[in-house]
Design an enzyme around this catalytic site. Structure first.
Site, PDB file in Angstrom:
ATOM      1  N   SER A  92      42.881   7.810  19.446  1.00  0.00           N
ATOM      2  CA  SER A  92      41.851   7.805  20.481  1.00  0.00           C
ATOM      3  C   SER A  92      41.608   6.372  20.971  1.00  0.00           C
ATOM      4  O   SER A  92      42.508   5.725  21.474  1.00  0.00           O
ATOM      5  CB  SER A  92      40.577   8.468  19.946  1.00  0.00           C
ATOM      6  OG  SER A  92      39.596   8.585  20.946  1.00  0.00           O
ATOM      7  N   HIS A 206      37.398  13.751  24.410  1.00  0.00           N
ATOM      8  CA  HIS A 206      38.703  14.418  24.500  1.00  0.00           C
ATOM      9  C   HIS A 206      38.595  15.897  24.881  1.00  0.00           C
ATOM     10  O   HIS A 206      39.239  16.755  24.290  1.00  0.00           O
ATOM     11  CB  HIS A 206      39.492  14.239  23.201  1.00  0.00           C
ATOM     12  CG  HIS A 206      39.781  12.806  22.898  1.00  0.00           C
ATOM     13  ND1 HIS A 206      40.644  12.056  23.667  1.00  0.00           N
ATOM     14  CD2 HIS A 206      39.291  11.980  21.943  1.00  0.00           C
ATOM     15  CE1 HIS A 206      40.673  10.822  23.183  1.00  0.00           C
ATOM     16  NE2 HIS A 206      39.862  10.759  22.157  1.00  0.00           N
TER      17      HIS A 206
END
Length: 313
Positions: A92, A206
């Site tokens: 991430s 996300h």
């Protein structure tokens, strides 16, 4: 024969008060990095990291540049020991340190981008209302089972629940509104999940709930040069190696709303047959996920000077 190392950079959720201060105290290069970060951020980053409480530190606008700074500091500490990566990946947020170490963007741009990215993602989370949203790790059932539960949830009128991170055979992270996460926890446990753990993040990352952040971040990315990777770099979005700067920029935007395909990424990295993977930044979560992947390549934390001193390098 020279050993080949992969650097794995952790993301938001790995942060903790005083992380990286040992690197700062021991290295003039790291102190220079902190000074540049402080200038970019308009605040004393050493003071911020050393004195901020854990709850404040998880705010996206604070956590994202702070974790990136510590990731870069850990990479600098390894470099000072003669350790350079044969490939990099980041989980991430961790992708921005990986992009810098692979020569795709500058260290300064990685800090600028994560500061803006964190602010926009924090804003998108706040837009969900007082209860906000978040993420939860579901442990003990497969991603396919979780996908089926979410599909049934959606067909029954449920909304705002998505798979966000495909982390390991035993752990999948979901994102959603606070209400969706609370209701879904019972469904996951009924299906056999051993634990459902809320993560220390400030929003439902996300997933499509971050669309507003992605829209605004596109203009930010447009102003930054992305070079072709000088060192192999792997993407969360595809789980594969990225070959050009243009592709890296496109994927950086898609990553905000896209699931992190970490298990696929680990497999692609392991196929390079490195000698060792190093979790280059705070915490030990990625070390655990790597071991869960079943790879024969060893992985060790390298997020503190004490960790690095233990390594056989």
């Amino acid at each position: 024969m020279t050993k080949r190392y992969v650097f794995l950079f952790p993301g938001q959720g790995a942060q903790y008060p005083a992380m990286g201060i040992d690197f700062f105290d021991a290295s003039g290069e790291v102190r220079d990095l902190f000074a540049r970060a402080s200038e970019i951020m308009g605040r004393d980053m050493r003071k911020l990291i050393a004195e901020t409480d854990a709850e404040t530190l998880k705010r996206g606008d604070i956590a994202q540049p702070a974790v990136t700074l510590v990731n870069l500091s850990a990479a600098a500490a390894l470099k000072s020991r003669g350790v350079s990566p044969c490939a990099c990946a980041g989980h991430s947020l961790g992708e921005y340190a990986a992009l810098a170490v692979c020569g795709v963007i500058s260290a300064d741009d990685s800090l600028r981008l994560t500061a803006r990215r964190g602010t926009l993602m924090q804003k998108a989370g706040a837009a969900l209302g007082e209860s906000g949203g978040g993420m939860a790790a579901v442990i003990g059932i497969s991603a396919a089972e979780i996908e089926n539960i979410i599909a049934k949830w959606t067909s029954g009128g449920g909304k705002d629940l998505y798979i966000a991170n495909l982390n390991s055979p035993r752990q999948t992270v979901v994102s959603g509104s606070a209400a969706a996460l609370s209701e879904a926890e019972a469904l996951f446990k009924e299906a056999g999940a051993r634990r459902v753990i809320r993560l220390a993040v400030a929003g439902p990352f996300h997933c499509p709930l971050m669309a507003g952040a992605a829209d605004e971040f596109a203009a930010v990315l447009d102003g930054v040069n992305f070079a072709d990777p000088a060192t192999p770099f792997f993407s969360n979005v595809t789980g594969k190696q990225v070959t050009s700067g243009g592709e890296a920029k496109s994927l950086a935007l898609r990553q905000i709303c896209g699931a992190v395909r970490w298990l696929d990424e680990e497999a692609a990295i392991a196929a390079l047959t490195p000698d060792m993977a190093l979790e280059t930044g705070p915490g030990k979560a990625l070390t655990g996920l790597w071991k869960d992947s079943g790879s024969s390549v060893p992985c060790f934390p390298a997020g503190t000077l004490a960790d690095i001193d233990k390594l056989d390098i």
